[in-house]
Design a protein around this motif. Structure first.
Motif, PDB file in Angstrom:
ATOM      1  N   GLY A 160       0.799  -1.216   0.000  1.00  0.00           N
ATOM      2  CA  GLY A 160       0.000   0.000   0.000  1.00  0.00           C
ATOM      3  C   GLY A 160       0.833   1.268   0.000  1.00  0.00           C
ATOM      4  N   SER A 161       2.001   1.195   0.630  1.00  0.00           N
ATOM      5  CA  SER A 161       2.843   2.381   0.773  1.00  0.00           C
ATOM      6  C   SER A 161       3.469   2.829  -0.546  1.00  0.00           C
ATOM      7  N   VAL A 162       3.483   1.952  -1.562  1.00  0.00           N
ATOM      8  CA  VAL A 162       4.118   2.306  -2.832  1.00  0.00           C
ATOM      9  C   VAL A 162       3.143   2.272  -3.996  1.00  0.00           C
ATOM     10  N   LYS A 163       1.950   1.777  -3.782  1.00  0.00           N
ATOM     11  CA  LYS A 163       0.976   1.644  -4.868  1.00  0.00           C
ATOM     12  C   LYS A 163       0.693   3.006  -5.480  1.00  0.00           C
ATOM     13  N   GLY A 164       0.723   3.053  -6.798  1.00  0.00           N
ATOM     14  CA  GLY A 164       0.507   4.312  -7.514  1.00  0.00           C
ATOM     15  C   GLY A 164       1.773   5.095  -7.767  1.00  0.00           C
ATOM     16  N   ARG A 165       2.854   4.734  -7.089  1.00  0.00           N
ATOM     17  CA  ARG A 165       4.143   5.423  -7.276  1.00  0.00           C
ATOM     18  C   ARG A 165       5.193   4.505  -7.912  1.00  0.00           C
ATOM     19  N   PHE A 166       5.146   3.223  -7.589  1.00  0.00           N
ATOM     20  CA  PHE A 166       6.128   2.258  -8.087  1.00  0.00           C
ATOM     21  C   PHE A 166       5.471   1.343  -9.116  1.00  0.00           C
ATOM     22  N   THR A 167       6.268   0.888 -10.090  1.00  0.00           N
ATOM     23  CA  THR A 167       5.798  -0.066 -11.087  1.00  0.00           C
ATOM     24  C   THR A 167       6.826  -1.174 -11.256  1.00  0.00           C
ATOM     25  N   ILE A 168       6.382  -2.406 -11.057  1.00  0.00           N
ATOM     26  CA  ILE A 168       7.249  -3.559 -11.254  1.00  0.00           C
ATOM     27  C   ILE A 168       6.992  -4.119 -12.649  1.00  0.00           C
ATOM     28  N   SER A 169       8.065  -4.575 -13.294  1.00  0.00           N
ATOM     29  CA  SER A 169       7.919  -5.168 -14.623  1.00  0.00           C
ATOM     30  C   SER A 169       9.042  -6.173 -14.839  1.00  0.00           C
ATOM     31  N   ARG A 170       8.862  -7.035 -15.814  1.00  0.00           N
ATOM     32  CA  ARG A 170       9.885  -8.016 -16.131  1.00  0.00           C
ATOM     33  C   ARG A 170       9.950  -8.228 -17.632  1.00  0.00           C
ATOM     34  N   ASP A 171      11.125  -8.606 -18.092  1.00  0.00           N
ATOM     35  CA  ASP A 171      11.348  -8.962 -19.492  1.00  0.00           C
ATOM     36  C   ASP A 171      11.983 -10.340 -19.487  1.00  0.00           C
ATOM     37  N   ASN A 172      11.174 -11.359 -19.739  1.00  0.00           N
ATOM     38  CA  ASN A 172      11.684 -12.735 -19.672  1.00  0.00           C
ATOM     39  C   ASN A 172      12.690 -13.031 -20.787  1.00  0.00           C
TER      40      ASN A 172
END
Length: 124
Positions: A62-74
Motif C-alpha cells: 500500500g505504501s508504494v501503490k501508484g508510485r512504483f511499477t514492477i515489470s519483467r522482461d523474460n
C-alpha cells in the motif's frame, strides 16, 4: 538455481525518480515469480511489489501503490522497479528475490533466491 544482481540505486531528492534493475542468470528466469523487498536501518525486510512468471499479474504494498511499477522482461532475464514520487521514507536497501514454488507471495521467507541489494537514499 538463479543468481540475481541488482543495480540502479543511488541518492535522489524527494519527488524524484529511480529505476532499479535486477539481472538474473542461471535457471530459466520465467520459472520464477519475482519480488522486490526493502530493508531500512533497524527495520525488518518488507515487501514492496511482486510480478508473476508471465508478467500478467502484479501486486504492490500500500505504501508504494501508484508510485512504483514492477515489470519483467523474460527474454532479457531482467526485473525492473520504476520508482516515482520518491519520499524520504522510501530510503532502504532494495532487494530482488525469486520464488520457485507456484503462487506469488508477499512473505520474504517464502522466496528462495536473493540478490545482494542496492541502496536507495531519498533526501528531504
Amino acid at each position: 538455481q538463479v543468481q540475481l544482481v541488482e543495480s540502479g540505486g543511488g541518492l535522489v531528492q524527494a519527488g524524484g525518480s529511480l529505476r532499479l534493475s535486477c539481472a538474473a542468470s542461471g535457471r530459466t528466469f520465467s520459472s520464477y515469480d519475482m519480488g522486490w523487498f526493502r530493508q531500512a536501518p533497524g527495520k525488518e525486510r518488507e515487501f514492496v511489489a511482486v510480478v508473476t512468471r508471465s508478467g500478467a499479474f502484479t501486486y504492490y504494498a500500500g505504501s508504494v501503490k501508484g508510485r512504483f511499477t514492477i515489470s519483467r522482461d523474460n527474454a532479457k532475464n531482467t526485473l525492473c522497479l520504476q520508482m516515482n514520487s520518491l519520499k524520504p521514507e522510501d530510503t532502504a536497501v532494495y532487494y530482488c528475490a525469486a520464488k520457485a514454488n507456484q503462487g506469488w507471495d508477499t512473505i520474504a521467507s517464502r522466496y528462495d533466491y536473493w540478490g545482494h541489494g542496492t541502496q536507495v537514499t531519498v533526501s528531504s
